[in-house]
Scaffold this motif. Structure first.
Motif, PDB file in Angstrom:
ATOM      1  N   ILE A 165      46.411  -5.308  14.720  1.00  0.00           N
ATOM      2  CA  ILE A 165      46.841  -5.416  13.571  1.00  0.00           C
ATOM      3  C   ILE A 165      46.596  -4.063  12.577  1.00  0.00           C
ATOM      4  CG2 ILE A 165      46.965  -6.696  11.408  1.00  0.00           C
ATOM      5  CD1 ILE A 165      46.500  -9.283  12.622  1.00  0.00           C
ATOM      6  N   LYS A 166      47.792  -3.475  12.307  1.00  0.00           N
ATOM      7  CA  LYS A 166      47.489  -2.096  11.495  1.00  0.00           C
ATOM      8  C   LYS A 166      46.667  -2.699  10.218  1.00  0.00           C
ATOM      9  CE  LYS A 166      51.071   0.293  11.213  1.00  0.00           C
ATOM     10  NZ  LYS A 166      52.406   0.807  10.729  1.00  0.00           N
ATOM     11  N   HIS A 167      45.473  -1.922   9.984  1.00  0.00           N
ATOM     12  CA  HIS A 167      44.775  -1.829   8.758  1.00  0.00           C
ATOM     13  C   HIS A 167      43.878  -0.667   8.693  1.00  0.00           C
ATOM     14  CE1 HIS A 167      42.029  -3.461  11.870  1.00  0.00           C
ATOM     15  NE2 HIS A 167      41.128  -3.361  10.903  1.00  0.00           N
ATOM     16  N   ASN A 168      43.456  -0.508   7.570  1.00  0.00           N
ATOM     17  CA  ASN A 168      42.349   0.638   7.320  1.00  0.00           C
ATOM     18  C   ASN A 168      41.093   0.072   6.670  1.00  0.00           C
ATOM     19  OD1 ASN A 168      42.509   0.988   4.316  1.00  0.00           O
ATOM     20  ND2 ASN A 168      44.689   1.806   5.126  1.00  0.00           N
ATOM     21  N   GLY A 169      40.033   0.969   6.383  1.00  0.00           N
ATOM     22  CA  GLY A 169      38.875   0.440   5.804  1.00  0.00           C
ATOM     23  C   GLY A 169      38.973   0.181   4.249  1.00  0.00           C
ATOM     24  N   SER A 170      39.924   0.752   3.700  1.00  0.00           N
ATOM     25  CA  SER A 170      39.954   0.490   2.201  1.00  0.00           C
ATOM     26  C   SER A 170      40.817  -1.009   1.911  1.00  0.00           C
ATOM     27  CB  SER A 170      40.850   1.285   1.398  1.00  0.00           C
ATOM     28  OG  SER A 170      42.039   1.576   1.948  1.00  0.00           O
ATOM     29  N   GLU A 171      41.056  -1.791   2.980  1.00  0.00           N
ATOM     30  CA  GLU A 171      41.774  -2.994   2.613  1.00  0.00           C
ATOM     31  C   GLU A 171      40.957  -4.234   3.184  1.00  0.00           C
ATOM     32  OE1 GLU A 171      46.246  -1.190   3.733  1.00  0.00           O
ATOM     33  OE2 GLU A 171      44.971  -1.958   5.470  1.00  0.00           O
ATOM     34  N   ASN A 172      40.875  -5.129   2.297  1.00  0.00           N
ATOM     35  CA  ASN A 172      39.710  -6.122   2.329  1.00  0.00           C
ATOM     36  C   ASN A 172      40.538  -7.561   2.572  1.00  0.00           C
ATOM     37  OD1 ASN A 172      37.350  -4.483   1.588  1.00  0.00           O
ATOM     38  ND2 ASN A 172      38.688  -4.387  -0.415  1.00  0.00           N
ATOM     39  N   TYR A 173      41.665  -7.887   2.614  1.00  0.00           N
ATOM     40  CA  TYR A 173      42.392  -9.003   2.836  1.00  0.00           C
ATOM     41  C   TYR A 173      43.424  -8.858   3.459  1.00  0.00           C
ATOM     42  CZ  TYR A 173      39.244 -10.510  -1.231  1.00  0.00           C
ATOM     43  OH  TYR A 173      38.437 -10.880  -2.218  1.00  0.00           O
ATOM     44  N   LEU A 174      43.939 -10.020   4.511  1.00  0.00           N
ATOM     45  CA  LEU A 174      45.180  -9.981   5.250  1.00  0.00           C
ATOM     46  C   LEU A 174      46.019 -11.259   4.957  1.00  0.00           C
ATOM     47  CD1 LEU A 174      44.186  -8.775   8.665  1.00  0.00           C
ATOM     48  CD2 LEU A 174      45.252  -7.485   6.933  1.00  0.00           C
ATOM     49  N   SER A 175      47.123 -11.215   4.574  1.00  0.00           N
ATOM     50  CA  SER A 175      47.807 -12.558   4.668  1.00  0.00           C
ATOM     51  C   SER A 175      48.791 -12.734   5.727  1.00  0.00           C
ATOM     52  CB  SER A 175      48.679 -12.501   3.209  1.00  0.00           C
ATOM     53  OG  SER A 175      49.723 -11.820   3.539  1.00  0.00           O
ATOM     54  N   PHE A 176      48.978 -13.997   6.142  1.00  0.00           N
ATOM     55  CA  PHE A 176      49.601 -14.291   7.203  1.00  0.00           C
ATOM     56  C   PHE A 176      50.725 -15.296   6.964  1.00  0.00           C
ATOM     57  CE2 PHE A 176      45.357 -13.084   8.524  1.00  0.00           C
ATOM     58  CZ  PHE A 176      45.745 -12.338   9.776  1.00  0.00           C
ATOM     59  N   GLY A 177      52.043 -15.001   7.420  1.00  0.00           N
ATOM     60  CA  GLY A 177      53.158 -15.845   7.309  1.00  0.00           C
ATOM     61  C   GLY A 177      53.979 -15.721   8.586  1.00  0.00           C
ATOM     62  N   TRP A 178      54.805 -16.828   8.786  1.00  0.00           N
ATOM     63  CA  TRP A 178      55.545 -17.151   9.899  1.00  0.00           C
ATOM     64  C   TRP A 178      56.927 -17.176   9.462  1.00  0.00           C
ATOM     65  CZ3 TRP A 178      58.289 -21.227  11.967  1.00  0.00           C
ATOM     66  CH2 TRP A 178      58.730 -21.356  13.178  1.00  0.00           C
ATOM     67  N   GLY A 179      58.002 -16.864  10.244  1.00  0.00           N
ATOM     68  CA  GLY A 179      59.360 -17.140   9.977  1.00  0.00           C
ATOM     69  C   GLY A 179      60.199 -16.771  10.988  1.00  0.00           C
ATOM     70  N   ASP A 180      61.452 -17.231  10.753  1.00  0.00           N
ATOM     71  CA  ASP A 180      62.798 -16.519  11.401  1.00  0.00           C
ATOM     72  C   ASP A 180      62.738 -15.168  11.270  1.00  0.00           C
ATOM     73  OD1 ASP A 180      65.380 -17.467  12.731  1.00  0.00           O
ATOM     74  OD2 ASP A 180      65.712 -15.969  11.155  1.00  0.00           O
ATOM     75  N   ALA A 229      64.416 -16.118  17.508  1.00  0.00           N
ATOM     76  CA  ALA A 229      63.249 -15.519  17.529  1.00  0.00           C
ATOM     77  C   ALA A 229      62.285 -15.700  16.171  1.00  0.00           C
ATOM     78  CB  ALA A 229      63.371 -14.033  18.099  1.00  0.00           C
ATOM     79  N   THR A 230      61.056 -15.533  16.235  1.00  0.00           N
ATOM     80  CA  THR A 230      60.277 -15.537  15.038  1.00  0.00           C
ATOM     81  C   THR A 230      59.376 -14.477  14.990  1.00  0.00           C
ATOM     82  OG1 THR A 230      58.869 -16.989  16.128  1.00  0.00           O
ATOM     83  CG2 THR A 230      60.398 -18.089  14.976  1.00  0.00           C
ATOM     84  N   LEU A 231      58.905 -14.152  13.702  1.00  0.00           N
ATOM     85  CA  LEU A 231      57.880 -13.259  13.599  1.00  0.00           C
ATOM     86  C   LEU A 231      56.829 -13.511  12.661  1.00  0.00           C
ATOM     87  CD1 LEU A 231      60.398 -10.315  12.419  1.00  0.00           C
ATOM     88  CD2 LEU A 231      59.472 -10.635  14.436  1.00  0.00           C
ATOM     89  N   MET A 232      55.641 -12.761  12.889  1.00  0.00           N
ATOM     90  CA  MET A 232      54.579 -12.850  12.160  1.00  0.00           C
ATOM     91  C   MET A 232      54.742 -11.939  10.886  1.00  0.00           C
ATOM     92  SD  MET A 232      52.078 -15.561  12.583  1.00  0.00           S
ATOM     93  CE  MET A 232      50.489 -15.020  12.408  1.00  0.00           C
ATOM     94  N   HIS A 233      54.461 -12.267   9.698  1.00  0.00           N
ATOM     95  CA  HIS A 233      54.434 -11.263   8.622  1.00  0.00           C
ATOM     96  C   HIS A 233      53.010 -10.964   8.079  1.00  0.00           C
ATOM     97  CE1 HIS A 233      56.101 -10.016   4.274  1.00  0.00           C
ATOM     98  NE2 HIS A 233      55.870  -8.959   5.090  1.00  0.00           N
ATOM     99  N   VAL A 234      52.389 -10.023   8.510  1.00  0.00           N
ATOM    100  CA  VAL A 234      51.018  -9.645   7.751  1.00  0.00           C
ATOM    101  C   VAL A 234      51.111  -8.510   6.622  1.00  0.00           C
ATOM    102  CG1 VAL A 234      48.703  -9.108   8.751  1.00  0.00           C
ATOM    103  CG2 VAL A 234      50.230 -10.097  10.047  1.00  0.00           C
ATOM    104  N   THR A 235      50.513  -8.864   5.663  1.00  0.00           N
ATOM    105  CA  THR A 235      50.185  -7.959   4.487  1.00  0.00           C
ATOM    106  C   THR A 235      48.966  -7.709   4.306  1.00  0.00           C
ATOM    107  OG1 THR A 235      52.366  -8.969   3.547  1.00  0.00           O
ATOM    108  CG2 THR A 235      50.966  -7.706   1.900  1.00  0.00           C
ATOM    109  N   ARG A 236      48.521  -6.620   3.816  1.00  0.00           N
ATOM    110  CA  ARG A 236      47.269  -6.028   3.570  1.00  0.00           C
ATOM    111  C   ARG A 236      46.814  -5.940   2.246  1.00  0.00           C
ATOM    112  NH1 ARG A 236      49.984  -2.992   6.927  1.00  0.00           N
ATOM    113  NH2 ARG A 236      50.034  -1.186   5.861  1.00  0.00           N
ATOM    114  N   TYR A 237      45.804  -6.173   1.603  1.00  0.00           N
ATOM    115  CA  TYR A 237      45.558  -6.057   0.264  1.00  0.00           C
ATOM    116  C   TYR A 237      43.970  -5.577  -0.064  1.00  0.00           C
ATOM    117  CZ  TYR A 237      49.386  -9.387  -0.529  1.00  0.00           C
ATOM    118  OH  TYR A 237      50.578 -10.233  -0.642  1.00  0.00           O
ATOM    119  N   LYS A 238      43.981  -4.811  -0.890  1.00  0.00           N
ATOM    120  CA  LYS A 238      42.617  -4.122  -1.171  1.00  0.00           C
ATOM    121  C   LYS A 238      41.822  -5.109  -2.274  1.00  0.00           C
ATOM    122  CE  LYS A 238      44.112   0.527  -0.972  1.00  0.00           C
ATOM    123  NZ  LYS A 238      44.320   2.002  -1.682  1.00  0.00           N
ATOM    124  N   GLN A 239      42.572  -5.602  -2.934  1.00  0.00           N
ATOM    125  CA  GLN A 239      41.892  -6.713  -3.779  1.00  0.00           C
ATOM    126  C   GLN A 239      42.604  -8.180  -3.949  1.00  0.00           C
ATOM    127  OE1 GLN A 239      42.264  -4.527  -7.602  1.00  0.00           O
ATOM    128  NE2 GLN A 239      40.248  -3.575  -7.340  1.00  0.00           N
TER     129      GLN A 239
END
Length: 215
Positions: free
Chosen positions: A72-87, A114-124
């Motif tokens: 999963i793409k991320h870097n050291g300044s990011e502190n949270y990951l959100s996970f969603g699933w959908g078409d 087909a389906t995908l996982m949607h991953v969003t990165r947050y700093k705060q």
């Protein structure tokens, strides 16, 4: 006259299906599956997030299992990951409700796709997230649920769709399963909670079904 009656009857049948779906969905959403753990050390936090329609599971990166985090793409300044699933088609071709078409909605709800996982990165942490205290066992089960949803290539690596995210902080990854009116993005989150032993709905296709359990 007979033709008019037949047309009227078919219209009633056509309306009865979505009305029945909504009624049953509301009833099952209201039924609570209680939490399995009692009086344990709930020293970890996860969060529920919604964009008004789709639920997301948010976990601090430090509590995301290494197997889940791998690929999963991320870097050291990011502190949270959100996970969603959908078409997949819906995610990629309907970024806003203004892009919604009957064809995309019908394919997502009724055709195998087909389906995908949607991953969003947050700093705060966001103020609109709902915090849920969990114990180590619940957190591990939730991590396992996430890991088992991702699809992988022959090398066991997650499959990212390059340059398909909505912004610079989110990405899409190939996932397992097929979306339908019975297995929605929100029922996926609810199932993850249920399998992790957390309080959940018996079943719900709506975001408010699970949100209401934690307000």
């Amino acid at each position: 006259m007979k033709i008019a009656k037949k047309i009227f009857k078919w219209i009633l049948y056509f309306l009865l299906i979505p009305i029945t779906y909504i009624i049953v969905s509301l009833i099952l959403s209201a039924i609570t599956v209680d939490r399995k753990a009692n009086n344990e050390n709930f020293n970890k936090s996860i969060y529920l997030s919604t964009n008004g329609v789709h639920l997301y599971i948010v976990i601090p990166i430090k509590d995301v299992d290494s197997l889940v985090l791998s690929g999963i793409k991320h870097n050291g300044s990011e502190n949270y990951l959100s996970f969603g699933w959908g078409d997949e088609n819906f995610y990629l071709n309907t970024p806003t409700w203004g892009d919604l078409t009957f064809s995309n909605a019908f394919k997502a709800m009724f055709l195998k796709s087909a389906t995908l996982m949607h991953v969003t990165r947050y700093k705060q942490k966001r103020t609109d997230w709902i915090e849920i205290k969990v114990n180590e066992s619940e957190l591990q089960k939730l991590n396992a649920y996430l890991q088992n949803t991702f699809d992988t290539n022959e090398s066991g690596m997650k499959i990212i769709l390059e340059n398909k995210g909505y912004s610079s902080i989110d990405d899409f990854y190939k996932s397992k399963g097929s979306y339908s009116c019975f297995k929605t993005c929100n029922s996926w989150v609810n199932k993850g909670f249920k399998e992790s032993g957390l309080k959940s709905c018996l079943w719900t296709p709506f975001d408010f079904g699970l949100l209401n359990k934690y307000k």
